[in-house]
Write a protein that holds these residues in place. Sequence first.
Motif, PDB file in Angstrom:
ATOM      1  N   THR A  93       0.833  -1.201   0.000  1.00 48.56           N
ATOM      2  CA  THR A  93       0.000   0.000   0.000  1.00 48.56           C
ATOM      3  C   THR A  93       0.867   1.250   0.000  1.00 48.56           C
ATOM      4  O   THR A  93       0.581   2.217  -0.716  1.00 48.56           O
ATOM      5  N   GLU A 101      -5.863   9.236  -6.035  1.00 47.46           N
ATOM      6  CA  GLU A 101      -5.299   8.030  -5.417  1.00 47.46           C
ATOM      7  C   GLU A 101      -4.384   8.386  -4.248  1.00 47.46           C
ATOM      8  O   GLU A 101      -4.431   7.743  -3.194  1.00 47.46           O
ATOM      9  N   VAL A 102      -3.553   9.404  -4.434  1.00 49.17           N
ATOM     10  CA  VAL A 102      -2.655   9.834  -3.354  1.00 49.17           C
ATOM     11  C   VAL A 102      -3.457  10.244  -2.130  1.00 49.17           C
ATOM     12  O   VAL A 102      -3.172   9.815  -1.011  1.00 49.17           O
ATOM     13  N   TYR A 143       1.072   4.140  -2.883  1.00 50.95           N
ATOM     14  CA  TYR A 143       0.988   5.568  -2.560  1.00 50.95           C
ATOM     15  C   TYR A 143       2.177   6.319  -3.181  1.00 50.95           C
ATOM     16  O   TYR A 143       2.004   7.346  -3.843  1.00 50.95           O
ATOM     17  N   TRP A 160       2.278   9.075  -6.157  1.00 56.31           N
ATOM     18  CA  TRP A 160       2.882  10.399  -5.948  1.00 56.31           C
ATOM     19  C   TRP A 160       3.832  10.706  -7.110  1.00 56.31           C
ATOM     20  O   TRP A 160       3.813  11.799  -7.662  1.00 56.31           O
ATOM     21  N   ILE A 196      -5.145   7.069  -0.411  1.00 52.57           N
ATOM     22  CA  ILE A 196      -4.224   6.217   0.335  1.00 52.57           C
ATOM     23  C   ILE A 196      -3.633   6.989   1.511  1.00 52.57           C
ATOM     24  O   ILE A 196      -3.495   6.443   2.613  1.00 52.57           O
ATOM     25  N   ALA A 197      -3.298   8.241   1.300  1.00 53.90           N
ATOM     26  CA  ALA A 197      -2.709   9.054   2.377  1.00 53.90           C
ATOM     27  C   ALA A 197      -3.635   9.123   3.584  1.00 53.90           C
ATOM     28  O   ALA A 197      -3.175   9.073   4.730  1.00 53.90           O
TER      29      ALA A 197
END
Length: 151
Positions: free
Chosen positions: A73, A119-120, A77, A81, A123-124
């Motif tokens: 994961t 997506e960033v 991430y 990025w 997940i962040a």
Amino acid sequence: MANPNPEPAPLKLLKGRGEGRDSGGRPVKPDPGFRRVAPEPPFWLEGEALDEWQRVVPELARLDILKEGDAATLATYCEMWQTFVEATATLKREGMFIDARQGTLAHPAVAIQRNAAREVRGIAAHFGLTPSAEQALARGAADDDEGNPFD
């Protein structure tokens, strides 16, 4: 409706109101007991993705929320990025629009950048890396609860 992406117990406890309680005062069930250790970056991670890994993993390890199984994961991430950074650089270099037979269109990197940013952020948030998650952690880590009239 249940949260489809619940936070790990250590994050709940950092945001919590007291010993073993979350921000709503509810008891926090302990995590399943995974060995808490920061994973090593995958051998194939490089460039901006590896730089991001090296920026975030020490902070997450300090919070004691990482385990070996988080490597995939975290790598996703970091790769997202890097995709965001590369798309942004492309747009700065080539501009936001392209000329096509159909007329002026958005550069394909616009959609790539937008999707990578989504997506960033997603997940962040799971790791407490968004500004709102950081603020919640800071509030939860404060030692004095004197200002809270509900305690």
